[in-house]
Motif scaffolding. Structure first.
Motif: not given
Lengths: 505, 505
Positions: B82-90, B283-302
Motif C-alpha cells: 500500500x502507498x503508506x507502507x511504500x513510503x515507510x520503506x523508502x 493511521x500513521x500512529x507508531x510509524x516513522x511517518x507520524x511526524x511533520x514532513x519537514x522543518x520548512x512545512x512545520x515552520x509554515x504552520x507556526x
C-alpha cells in the motif's frame, strides 16, 4: 578462592544499569500519566510503557543475565566480590529465579487478567456489587496459588507472597507480632472511645485556600530536609512518592478545600518516603540496590515522619504559630493543645485510608487474616464479604453498610498484590522501634523537634537506614540499628503513652 | 510482481513501533528536563536518555532493519505494498543508509564534539569571545565535510545538508527563491523605515499579570482548535512544541512581565506547530511517518498561525475586545487599529529571534549565504565574523557591536545543524502559498477570521497538510495543495500589500 574477571563485573554493572534506565523511563511516564498527561495520549503511552517494561523484563530474564549470575554466584568468586557486588548478585539472582519460574505465556495472561480485574473492581466498588467482582478475584487468587506452587514455599503458602514485599517475613512472625499488638490495641481503642474527653476537630474543617495549603506543604517539606533540587511537589487525586533516581524523587499531594489535614499530613507522609529515596548512597546509583529495602521499611519512614514527628506535641509547639500565620484568622480561637489533640483524634471507621495511627493497624489485620485464610484454603473468595464484616466488628466495632465500603474498598487484591497489606502495619512497628533507639542516641530529641531542628533526625535516619538502600535487608537493618528483631512492644508503649495522655485517661 | 509475506510486514511494523516507542520516551524525558525536572536528577536522566536513544539508533541500523529493508525494497514487492507502507520503506531506507554510511566510532566522536562545542558556545556567546569558539566550529565543519563525502552529494555539497531538513531542497532552488525574495524585501524595508507614519508600540510594554497572560494564551489556543485533551501548556525559558504522539502534543510559552507580545505570539506560533502534530492521521500512529514532513512545512504552520492569522487585521477586529477585557484598564486608550499596527511593527534588528515577519527572512539569508560559502570552500570559519557583519549591513542596514550579538548569536552551528536555518524562511514562503490557495477555496476566509470562526481553517489545513504527516514530502504537498512548486511571489505580494497599508505608503 576463584579470581573473578574485573571486566566482566564492569559489563554486568552496565547491563544492570541498562535495566535500571528502562525502569527510570517507565517511572517518569507513570508520574507523568498521574500528574497531567493529556488523556488522548494515554493509549499510545501505555504501549510505550509496555515496550520498555517488556524490554526490562526481557533483559532481567535473558540468557545474558543467567550467564552473569552463574559466573558470579560461583561461591569462590562471590566471596571475592565487595559486599555491595555480593548483594547485587544475590538480589538479582533472587529476582531472576522468581521471574524464570513463571512461563512467559502464563505471566502475560496474568497481566491481562489483573488489568481486567482492576477495571471491573473500579466499577464494582462504585456500585457496591460484589458479585460482579467475585469471579475475577477467584481467578486472580487461583493464578496466585499456581504461581506459589511454581515458586515453591516454606511453611505457609502465603509466606511466599509476604516475602515479595517484606523479605524474610512469615505468617509465623506476623501472627505473633500482630497478635501481641491487637491484644493491646483493641482494649486501648475502647478505653479511648469511652473517655468523656474527646478532642474537638471542628476547626479542621473550614475553607482553606489551596495556594496557602501548598505554601505550607512546601514549608514543612523544607523543614524536614526534603531537597527541592532533587524533587518537586505536584498535585494528584491519590498522593504518592516516586524515586526515579536519588536526584529526582517526586512527591504529590491532594489539597482538599475543606480539610487542612489531608494535604498537611499527606505531604509529610510522602515526604518521609522521599527522604528515604533522596538519601540512598550514590555509590548504589544505577544498581538494583538503589531503592528502599522493603515496603515495610519504606512505610516506616512515611509513618515515622507523619505520625511520630508530624503528630507530636513538640512538633506543633514549634510549628503551630506558622500554621496560624499561614491561615490568618482561621485558628485564632484554637489553642496549640486543642490543635494537637485534634490531629490525633482516634475514631474507628470503615475506611482504611482515613484511619488514625491506632486503628490503622486493625484495618490491616482484617486484611491479613483474610489473605492468610485464602491461601491456606481456610476461606474461599465467596466467604470474603461475611469474613470482612465479622472481622471489622470484632477488631473495630463497626460494620459496613455495603460491600463498596467493605470488602471492595481497596484496589490491591484486583491487581494481585496479596501480601502487601501487612507492610503498612509493619511500618508502624518499625517506626516505633527506630524512635526508641533514636531517643537514646539523640537524647535531646524532644528539644530538637520543639526547636524545629529536624535535620539531625534526617541525618540519623540517613546514616542508619536511608543510605543503605537495598544493600541491607529489613531484618539486618532492624538488628543493626535497634539491636532487636521486629518487636511490637515499642509501638504498644508509644500508643498507650501518647493516647492515654491525649484522652486524659 | 512478487508477493510479499503479510506476516513479515506486521513484524516490520511492530519493529518500527518499538523504535518509535523509545523515541517517545526520550521525547517525554526532554520535555520533562525543560519544564521542571529537579537539577540533581539531570545527570542520571541524561544517561537514561543516552541508553534509550542508543537503543533506538542500534535498532535503526541493525541487521534486522537491513533484512526488512532488503526484503521490502525489492521492486516487485515494493510495488505490491500500500502507498503508506511504500513510503515507510523508502523513508526508513533513506534513514538507514544515511546512518550506516557513518562509522559508529566517528559518529560517537562527533556527538562528543558537538556536545563540547555547545557548552563552549554558550560561554563564548556570553563573553562575545569568537576566538574561544572558533576552533570548535572549525572542527564541527570539518567533520560535516567528511560526513558529506561519506553520504555523497549532487551538485553543491551543502545540498546534502539541506536535504536533511527539507527533503529535495537545493542551493540552486534556494538561490533563486531567496534572491527573488530579497530583491523585493530589501527595498520594501527601506521604504517602510522612511515612512513618516511609524506605529506606536509603547503600550505593548506595560506590566502584565502572568496569570492573565496565561489565561489569554489558553483562550486563543482554544479558539485555534488546539485540543487540550491531546496536549498541555507549560512555561519555559525557550518556548517549544513537542509531539510525543498525536494524542499528546505539548507546547510551552514564556510570560514576560513587561511585554504582552512574547507569550501571545509565542503561544500562537507553538500552537501552529501543535495543530500540525495533533492532526496527523491516526493511521500513521507508531510509524516513522507520524511526524511533520519537514522543518520548512512545520515552520509554515507556526508562521501561518502566528503571522497570517494572528497578526491579521481581521483577527484583531474579533479578539481585541477580549484582550482589552483580559487586561482591564490597560488598553482603554488604544484603538484596535493602533494595536494591530503595533503587532506588525517592522524594525531591522541584530537578533533573529526578535525579528518581525519581513526582516526575519533577511536574517535567514545572512546565515544561508554563510553556510553555503562554508561548504563550497568559498569561506573559512575564520572569515565568519567579517562576513556576518558585512551581510547584516547589506541586507538589514545594521551592524553588531560585538560577536555575541553577531556571529555567535545562534546555537545551531555549535550543534552541527547546518542546513536548518533556511527552513524558517521557507516556512514563510510556504505559508503565503497556502494562504493564497486557502483564500480561493475558503472564499469567505476574511469573514471567518473576523467572526472568530477559525475551525474551518484548521480543518482545511488538516485535510490538505496535517493528516498526511510524512506520507507526502514537501514538494508533493505544495504541488498537491497549491498546484505549484515553492514560489516566493505570494509572500512578496502578501508582505507588500500588508505593510504598505500599515505604513500608509
Amino acid at each position: 578462592m576463584t579470581e573473578y574477571d574485573a571486566n566482566k563485573l564492569k559489563e554486568f554493572r552496565s547491563f544492570l544499569k541498562k535495566i535500571k534506565s528502562y525502569e527510570e523511563a517507565v517511572g517518569l511516564m507513570y508520574w507523568d500519566l498521574r500528574t497531567g498527561a493529556p488523556k488522548k495520549g494515554v493509549e499510545m503511552r501505555s504501549e510505550v510503557i509496555g515496550v520498555l517494561s517488556g524490554e526490562a523484563f526481557r533483559l532481567s530474564t535473558s540468557e545474558q543475565m543467567a550467564d552473569y549470575l552463574d559466573y558470579f554466584s560461583e561461591p569462590g568468586r562471590l566471596a571475592e566480590l565487595g559486599s555491595i557486588d555480593q548483594r547485587i548478585v544475590t538480589e538479582s539472582k533472587k529476582d531472576y529465579e522468581r521471574s524464570k519460574k513463571i512461563p512467559p505465556e502464563k505471566y502475560e495472561a496474568y497481566v491481562v487478567l489483573t488489568s481486567q480485574a482492576e477495571s471491573v473492581w473500579e466499577e464494582a466498588k462504585e456500585a457496591g456489587d460484589w458479585d460482579m467482582f467475585k469471579p475475577y478475584l477467584e481467578k486472580v487468587v487461583e493464578v496466585n496459588l499456581e504461581f506459589i506452587e511454581l515458586w515453591g514455599y516454606e511453611g505457609h503458602k502465603y509466606n511466599t507472597l509476604l516475602d515479595m514485599y517484606e523479605p524474610g517475613m512469615t505468617v509465623e512472625k506476623l501472627d505473633q507480632v500482630f497478635g501481641a499488638l491487637r491484644e493491646k490495641a483493641v482494649p486501648l481503642l475502647s478505653a479511648l472511645q469511652s473517655s468523656p474527653d474527646q478532642p474537638d476537630t471542628s476547626f479542621m474543617h473550614q475553607q482553606f485556600d489551596k495556594e496557602k495549603q501548598r505554601q505550607f506543604s512546601l514549608f514543612i517539606l523544607g523543614q524536614m530536609g526534603y531537597d527541592f533540587n532533587a524533587g518537586r511537589l505536584d498535585e494528584t487525586v491519590h498522593p504518592f512518592a516516586t524515586g526515579l533516581n536519588p536526584g529526582d524523587v517526586r512527591i504529590t499531594t491532594r489539597f482538599l478545600p475543606d480539610d487542612v489535614n489531608s494535604a498537611l499530613f499527606g505531604t509529610i507522609h510522602e515526604g518521609g518516603h522521599a527522604l528515604y529515596e533522596q538519601n540512598i548512597s550514590t555509590e548504589l546509583n544505577g544498581t538494583p540496590l538503589s531503592t528502599g529495602t522493603s515496603m515495610g521499611i519504606h512505610e516506616s519512614q512515611s509513618r515515622f515522619w507523619e505520625n511520630m514527628i508530624g503528630r507530636s506535641k513538640e512538633f506543633w509547639s514549634r510549628y503551630y504559630g506558622d500554621l496560624q500565620k499561614n491561615y490568618p484568622g482561621q485558628f485564632d480561637d484554637v489553642s496549640v493543645e486543642q490543635f494537637y489533640r485534634a490531629t490525633n483524634q482516634v475514631q474507628p471507621s470503615l475506611i482504611r485510608i482515613e484511619a488514625d495511627e491506632l486503628t490503622y493497624n486493625l484495618h490491616i489485620m482484617v486484611r491479613y487474616e483474610i489473605e492468610k485464610a485464602l491461601f491456606s484454603g481456610a476461606a474461599k473468595v465467596a466467604d470474603l464479604p461475611e469474613l470482612w464484616n465479622a472481622k471489622y466488628k470484632e477488631y473495630l466495632g463497626v460494620e459496613p453498610a455495603n460491600n463498596g465500603e467493605g470488602v471492595l474498598q481497596d484496589v490491591h487484591w484486583s491487581s494481585g498484590a496479596f501480601g502487601y497489606f501487612p507492610s503498612y502495619a509493619l511500618g508502624n512497628i518499625y517506626a516505633a522501634q527506630f524512635m526508641n533507639t533514636m531517643k537514646k542516641e539523640l537524647p535531646n530529641l524532644d528539644k530538637l523537634i520543639a526547636e524545629g531542628n529536624l535535620l539531625p533526625i534526617k541525618e540519623w535516619l540517613t546514616e542508619k537506614v536511608y543510605r543503605h538502600g537495598k544493600a541491607l535487608n529489613p531484618g539486618e537493618i532492624m538488628l543493626q540499628v535497634t539491636g532487636e528483631e521486629l518487636n511490637p512492644d515499642y509501638l504498644v508503649q508509644y500508643l498507650e503513652q501518647k493516647y492515654k495522655e491525649i484522652y486524659r485517661l
